[in-house]
Structures are given as structure tokens and as C-alpha cells.
Design a protein around this motif. Structure first.
Motif, PDB file in Angstrom:
ATOM      1  N   ALA A  58       0.831  -1.206   0.000  1.00 16.42           N
ATOM      2  CA  ALA A  58       0.000   0.000   0.000  1.00 16.42           C
ATOM      3  C   ALA A  58       0.864   1.255   0.000  1.00 16.42           C
ATOM      4  O   ALA A  58       0.565   2.231  -0.705  1.00 16.42           O
ATOM      5  N   THR A  59       1.945   1.247   0.779  1.00 17.82           N
ATOM      6  CA  THR A  59       2.842   2.402   0.815  1.00 17.82           C
ATOM      7  C   THR A  59       3.490   2.625  -0.552  1.00 17.82           C
ATOM      8  O   THR A  59       3.596   3.764  -1.022  1.00 17.82           O
ATOM      9  N   GLY A  60       3.896   1.534  -1.205  1.00 17.49           N
ATOM     10  CA  GLY A  60       4.482   1.660  -2.539  1.00 17.49           C
ATOM     11  C   GLY A  60       3.509   2.226  -3.548  1.00 17.49           C
ATOM     12  O   GLY A  60       3.870   3.069  -4.385  1.00 17.49           O
ATOM     13  N   VAL A  61       2.254   1.791  -3.472  1.00 16.68           N
ATOM     14  CA  VAL A  61       1.224   2.314  -4.378  1.00 16.68           C
ATOM     15  C   VAL A  61       0.990   3.796  -4.119  1.00 16.68           C
ATOM     16  O   VAL A  61       0.903   4.611  -5.056  1.00 16.68           O
ATOM     17  N   MET A  62       0.901   4.176  -2.846  1.00 14.39           N
ATOM     18  CA  MET A  62       0.640   5.584  -2.520  1.00 14.39           C
ATOM     19  C   MET A  62       1.805   6.484  -2.921  1.00 14.39           C
ATOM     20  O   MET A  62       1.606   7.666  -3.224  1.00 14.39           O
ATOM     21  N   LYS A  63       2.995   5.952  -2.944  1.00 12.75           N
ATOM     22  CA  LYS A  63       4.137   6.724  -3.436  1.00 12.75           C
ATOM     23  C   LYS A  63       3.958   7.023  -4.928  1.00 12.75           C
ATOM     24  O   LYS A  63       4.237   8.130  -5.391  1.00 12.75           O
ATOM     25  N   LEU A  64       3.466   6.048  -5.674  1.00 13.95           N
ATOM     26  CA  LEU A  64       3.196   6.259  -7.102  1.00 13.95           C
ATOM     27  C   LEU A  64       2.064   7.268  -7.297  1.00 13.95           C
ATOM     28  O   LEU A  64       2.090   8.062  -8.242  1.00 13.95           O
ATOM     29  N   VAL A  65       1.077   7.246  -6.397  1.00  9.68           N
ATOM     30  CA  VAL A  65       0.001   8.233  -6.457  1.00  9.68           C
ATOM     31  C   VAL A  65       0.564   9.632  -6.233  1.00  9.68           C
ATOM     32  O   VAL A  65       0.237  10.577  -6.952  1.00  9.68           O
ATOM     33  N   GLU A  66       1.425   9.773  -5.238  1.00 13.10           N
ATOM     34  CA  GLU A  66       2.028  11.074  -4.962  1.00 13.10           C
ATOM     35  C   GLU A  66       2.854  11.576  -6.148  1.00 13.10           C
ATOM     36  O   GLU A  66       2.915  12.783  -6.408  1.00 13.10           O
ATOM     37  N   GLU A  67       3.473  10.643  -6.858  1.00 11.67           N
ATOM     38  CA  GLU A  67       4.303  11.008  -8.007  1.00 11.67           C
ATOM     39  C   GLU A  67       3.487  11.258  -9.263  1.00 11.67           C
ATOM     40  O   GLU A  67       4.043  11.595 -10.316  1.00 11.67           O
ATOM     41  N   LEU A  72      -5.941   7.351  -7.153  1.00 12.81           N
ATOM     42  CA  LEU A  72      -6.767   6.412  -6.407  1.00 12.81           C
ATOM     43  C   LEU A  72      -7.991   5.998  -7.196  1.00 12.81           C
ATOM     44  O   LEU A  72      -8.567   4.929  -6.966  1.00 12.81           O
ATOM     45  N   ASP A  73      -8.390   6.826  -8.168  1.00 13.67           N
ATOM     46  CA  ASP A  73      -9.560   6.509  -8.976  1.00 13.67           C
ATOM     47  C   ASP A  73      -9.206   5.886 -10.324  1.00 13.67           C
ATOM     48  O   ASP A  73     -10.087   5.636 -11.150  1.00 13.67           O
ATOM     49  N   SER A  74      -7.908   5.625 -10.554  1.00 16.79           N
ATOM     50  CA  SER A  74      -7.509   4.877 -11.751  1.00 16.79           C
ATOM     51  C   SER A  74      -8.138   3.490 -11.697  1.00 16.79           C
ATOM     52  O   SER A  74      -8.225   2.874 -10.628  1.00 16.79           O
ATOM     53  N   THR A  92     -11.394   0.314  -8.918  1.00 16.48           N
ATOM     54  CA  THR A  92     -10.391   1.367  -8.769  1.00 16.48           C
ATOM     55  C   THR A  92      -9.257   0.941  -7.836  1.00 16.48           C
ATOM     56  O   THR A  92      -9.388  -0.003  -7.046  1.00 16.48           O
ATOM     57  N   VAL A  93      -8.162   1.667  -7.918  1.00 21.41           N
ATOM     58  CA  VAL A  93      -7.030   1.450  -7.019  1.00 21.41           C
ATOM     59  C   VAL A  93      -7.488   1.619  -5.571  1.00 21.41           C
ATOM     60  O   VAL A  93      -7.102   0.853  -4.685  1.00 21.41           O
ATOM     61  N   ARG A  94      -8.310   2.622  -5.315  1.00 18.55           N
ATOM     62  CA  ARG A  94      -8.829   2.863  -3.966  1.00 18.55           C
ATOM     63  C   ARG A  94      -9.549   1.630  -3.436  1.00 18.55           C
ATOM     64  O   ARG A  94      -9.359   1.221  -2.276  1.00 18.55           O
ATOM     65  N   GLN A  95     -10.395   1.024  -4.275  1.00 18.66           N
ATOM     66  CA  GLN A  95     -11.171  -0.135  -3.841  1.00 18.66           C
ATOM     67  C   GLN A  95     -10.289  -1.356  -3.598  1.00 18.66           C
ATOM     68  O   GLN A  95     -10.579  -2.171  -2.714  1.00 18.66           O
ATOM     69  N   LEU A  96      -9.205  -1.476  -4.345  1.00 23.97           N
ATOM     70  CA  LEU A  96      -8.251  -2.554  -4.081  1.00 23.97           C
ATOM     71  C   LEU A  96      -7.551  -2.332  -2.743  1.00 23.97           C
ATOM     72  O   LEU A  96      -7.376  -3.258  -1.948  1.00 23.97           O
ATOM     73  N   LEU A  97      -7.168  -1.087  -2.477  1.00 24.62           N
ATOM     74  CA  LEU A  97      -6.434  -0.764  -1.254  1.00 24.62           C
ATOM     75  C   LEU A  97      -7.276  -0.972  -0.003  1.00 24.62           C
ATOM     76  O   LEU A  97      -6.760  -1.409   1.036  1.00 24.62           O
ATOM     77  N   MET A 143     -17.308 -11.057  -6.559  1.00 22.64           N
ATOM     78  CA  MET A 143     -17.945 -11.487  -5.313  1.00 22.64           C
ATOM     79  C   MET A 143     -19.155 -10.609  -4.994  1.00 22.64           C
ATOM     80  O   MET A 143     -20.131 -11.059  -4.388  1.00 22.64           O
ATOM     81  N   TYR A 144     -19.081  -9.342  -5.376  1.00 21.59           N
ATOM     82  CA  TYR A 144     -20.164  -8.377  -5.222  1.00 21.59           C
ATOM     83  C   TYR A 144     -19.777  -7.160  -6.051  1.00 21.59           C
ATOM     84  O   TYR A 144     -18.615  -7.010  -6.446  1.00 21.59           O
ATOM     85  N   PRO A 145     -20.699  -6.258  -6.358  1.00 17.15           N
ATOM     86  CA  PRO A 145     -20.359  -5.084  -7.164  1.00 17.15           C
ATOM     87  C   PRO A 145     -19.296  -4.227  -6.486  1.00 17.15           C
ATOM     88  O   PRO A 145     -19.326  -4.018  -5.277  1.00 17.15           O
ATOM     89  N   ALA A 146     -18.357  -3.757  -7.276  1.00 18.02           N
ATOM     90  CA  ALA A 146     -17.254  -2.950  -6.743  1.00 18.02           C
ATOM     91  C   ALA A 146     -17.774  -1.783  -5.923  1.00 18.02           C
ATOM     92  O   ALA A 146     -18.693  -1.073  -6.335  1.00 18.02           O
ATOM     93  N   GLY A 147     -17.194  -1.596  -4.735  1.00 16.43           N
ATOM     94  CA  GLY A 147     -17.551  -0.481  -3.875  1.00 16.43           C
ATOM     95  C   GLY A 147     -18.732  -0.727  -2.953  1.00 16.43           C
ATOM     96  O   GLY A 147     -19.063   0.123  -2.137  1.00 16.43           O
ATOM     97  N   GLU A 148     -19.364  -1.901  -3.066  1.00 15.69           N
ATOM     98  CA  GLU A 148     -20.593  -2.151  -2.306  1.00 15.69           C
ATOM     99  C   GLU A 148     -20.331  -2.310  -0.811  1.00 15.69           C
ATOM    100  O   GLU A 148     -21.122  -1.858   0.031  1.00 15.69           O
ATOM    101  N   LYS A 149     -19.224  -2.964  -0.443  1.00 10.95           N
ATOM    102  CA  LYS A 149     -18.955  -3.220   0.974  1.00 10.95           C
ATOM    103  C   LYS A 149     -17.483  -3.572   1.161  1.00 10.95           C
ATOM    104  O   LYS A 149     -16.728  -3.757   0.210  1.00 10.95           O
ATOM    105  N   PHE A 150     -17.088  -3.668   2.423  1.00  6.06           N
ATOM    106  CA  PHE A 150     -15.753  -4.143   2.780  1.00  6.06           C
ATOM    107  C   PHE A 150     -15.786  -5.662   2.920  1.00  6.06           C
ATOM    108  O   PHE A 150     -16.667  -6.221   3.566  1.00  6.06           O
ATOM    109  N   GLN A 151     -14.824  -6.334   2.289  1.00 10.20           N
ATOM    110  CA  GLN A 151     -14.579  -7.751   2.548  1.00 10.20           C
ATOM    111  C   GLN A 151     -13.106  -7.999   2.295  1.00 10.20           C
ATOM    112  O   GLN A 151     -12.611  -7.809   1.177  1.00 10.20           O
ATOM    113  N   TYR A 152     -12.412  -8.391   3.358  1.00  8.53           N
ATOM    114  CA  TYR A 152     -10.956  -8.576   3.260  1.00  8.53           C
ATOM    115  C   TYR A 152     -10.628  -9.454   2.069  1.00  8.53           C
ATOM    116  O   TYR A 152     -11.237 -10.501   1.865  1.00  8.53           O
TER     117      TYR A 152
END
Length: 328
Positions: A58-67, A72-74, A92-97, A143-152
Motif C-alpha cells: 500500500a505504501t508503494g502504491v501511494m508513493k506512485l500516487v504522490e508522483e 486512487l480513482d484509476s 479502482t485502485v482505492r477499492q483494491l487498497l 464477489m459483489y459489485p465494486a464499492g458495495e462493501k468491505f470484505q478482506y
């Protein structure tokens, strides 16, 4: 003065480290890194930390976001050309994170008890790169529509590793070593292959109740990380990561705040940021795989706990008792 040693069970296998505002209050190793040969664990023994690795991805991804190399919405459809079939390209990247993507999880912990079940169909010794994991989920439905809920979701972090590789042109573990481990002085941290481990690593053990003996996890987990887990590290390196991360030395303090603030909530109302769990507003990251257990928590008063074990349970109860004893 609290006697932390009295809180550690005699049969604990691993290392316990407690730090307060940079001062080490307690650091002790227990048990064996190699059970049959009675090679003891040491305070600098290298342990795998399973899903604790997600904090680094997650830290590596957020570094790419900062750059500005992604946002996060890619979407995965715009970043990867993998022919997702039944998988939505609009995840989206946000939903993966934050585990709200709904992408099919190759190891769905809500229905699977033992990761070794997965390797009956997909041999674990073949799993050495994130792309090797594609057959375990690529043809399955959402498993369910993207963004619908949290599931690890472990697959989400495999895809994040693939995104790192696509954007940087580097293997994701080499990118993390360059951007996180080396700058933080994490000299004993890396993504190692289970059949080619360096010196000073602890072997992970699983207890067989039927035969009343321990066996290694060699056939129970993928041979090298897929992005969802697999970092090998030490308690000192974890402490170095926390110091650099919270100081804004890897990503900005603004990004740190985002990552360690709740971006989604599970069914028990526990918060999850990006790679970090939240107990109220206390960030922590943790992991458990066959033969592996790990937790590290950083309190706002400067109390840092780090517990690693080459057995698959025990660190959570000990961590809670240490925190309670120290008034956290």
C-alpha cells in the motif's frame, strides 16, 4: 516497573519487542527457529509476516500516487491488460487498497479454513510472481459489485503488485526494496523464496493434532509472495519502518494520515485504511498464514509493540496483555 517477561508464555515461539518513544523497553526471543535441530530464535531472526506485507505494498502504491503515475480513482481496466472476463474493469485502485473491490479472492478467508486447499489445484511451488497467481482468480465472477462493501481480499493486493510492476517496469519486490526497505535501513527485509531462504530465517511450523507433532509450512503457502503477503523481516526493521513512515520520509505525512484513517469498515465496525487496520484511531498491521503470526501496533503516546512468531497463533493475546499492562 512492569515486568513484561512475566506476560510471555513459556511455550511462545518468536520475538517480542516493546518500544516507547524510541527507547527499547523489552526485546526478547523465545523458542526455536529450527525445531528438530534446536536452533534458537534470536532477536534478529528473520520471520515471514504474511499479510503484514500489505502495509508495504500500500505504501508503494501511494508513493506512485504522490508522483502522479496513477490516481486512487484509476481503474484496473486502464492500468492492466489482462482480459478480466467476469471481473469488472472499473474497479479502482482505492477499492483494491481498502478491500471494497469485490474482485474474486483466491483465498476467501470467510469460506476457506486452510490455504493448503488452494494448492491442490494450483501447485504452490509454481507461484513465484504475482502473475503466476492469475489462474487462481482470473476466470471467476465478482464477489459483489465494486464499492458495495468491505470484505478482506487477498487478490486485491496481488493486483496492486501487478499495477506496481506495470507502472514502474520493475518487479514489485525490487521496487519496494528500492523505495522503502533500503531508505529505511531495513537491511534484513525482503521477499524471499521459500525454497531459497537466506541465512538466519525462522522456519514456520504447523501443529498436527492427529499425529501430535509439528511440520513445516513448505507445502501450505506460495513459494514467494504474490503481493498479498510474503515479506520476511525482523522486529528491528519493522521499528525502522514505523519511524520512517510516520515521519513522512517515505510518503508525505498527509498521505500517512490518509493511509492510517478508516477508508472502510468491516461488519464489526473495525476500520481499515490503506494497508493498515484501525483500532479506534490506533493504526496496526498484522498477518497470519500457516505457521506464521504477526502484529505491530503504534499507539499515539509513542508505545510500539512488535510480535512475530513462526507458529500460527499467540501474538494477539500477548500483545493485548502487554498493552493493558502498560496502560495503552
Amino acid at each position: 516497573m512492569i515486568n513484561i517477561a512475566k506476560l510471555i508464555p513459556e511455550d511462545f515461539n518468536g520475538v517480542v519487542c516493546v518500544i516507547k518513544n524510541g527507547e527499547t523497553l523489552f526485546k526478547q526471543a523465545y523458542g526455536y527457529a529450527d525445531l528438530p535441530n534446536k536452533r534458537p530464535n534470536k532477536v534478529d531472526t528473520i520471520f515471514e509476516v504474511a499479510s503484514g506485507s500489505k502495509a508495504f505494498v500500500a505504501t508503494g502504491v501511494m508513493k506512485l500516487v504522490e508522483e502522479g503515475k496513477l490516481t486512487l480513482d484509476s481503474t484496473i481496466g486502464s492500468l492492466l491488460d489482462l482480459g478480466f472476463k467476469q471481473i469488472s474493469p472499473d474497479i479502482t485502485v482505492r477499492q483494491l487498497l481498502n478491500h471494497t473491490s469485490g474482485i474474486p479472492d483466491y483465498f476467501d478467508e470467510s469460506v476457506m479454513d486452510d490455504m493448503s486447499e488452494l494448492w491442490a489445484k494450483f501447485p504452490n511451488y509454481q507461484m513465484r510472481f504475482p502473475s503466476d497467481m492469475l489462474p487462481t482468480f482470473i476466470d471467476r465472477p465478482m464477489m459483489y459489485p465494486a464499492g458495495e462493501k468491505f470484505q478482506y481480499n487477498n487478490t486485491g493486493y496481488v493486483v496492486l503488485a501487478l499495477i506496481i510492476e506495470k507502472v514502474t517496469g520493475m518487479e514489485f519486490d525490487k521496487y519496494l526494496a528500492q523505495m522503502i526497505f533500503k531508505p529505511c535501513g531495513m537491511t534484513s527485509t525482503g521477499y524471499y523464496e521459500l525454497d531459497r531462504l537466506p541465512a538466519n530465517c525462522a522456519t514456520a511450523y504447523i501443529y498436527d493434532e492427529e499425529r501430535d507433532e509439528y511440520f513445516t509450512n513448505y507445502y501450505s503457502t506460495n513459494v514467494k509472495s504474490d503481493g498479498a503477503g510474503g515479506v520476511y523481516t525482523t522486529v528491528d526493521d519493522i521499528a525502522s519502518f514505523w519511524k520512517c513512515f510516520l515521519a513522512g520520509d517515505i510518503v508525505s505525512k498527509e498521505t500517512v494520515k490518509i493511509m492510517t484513517s478508516a477508508q472502510a469498515y468491516d461488519e464489526d465496525d473495525d476500520g481499515y485504511g490503506f494497508g493498515f487496520w484501525l483500532d479506534g484511531d490506533v493504526p496496526f498491521f498484522q498477518g497470519m498464514d500457516p505457521g506464521i503470526s504477526f502484529i505491530t501496533r503504534h499507539q499515539h503516546d509513542g508505545l510500539l509493540t512488535i510480535l512475530v512468531s513462526n507458529f500460527c497463533d499467540g501474538v494477539w493475546k500477548i500483545n493485548n496483555e502487554i498493552e493493558d499492562a502498560l496502560g495503552a
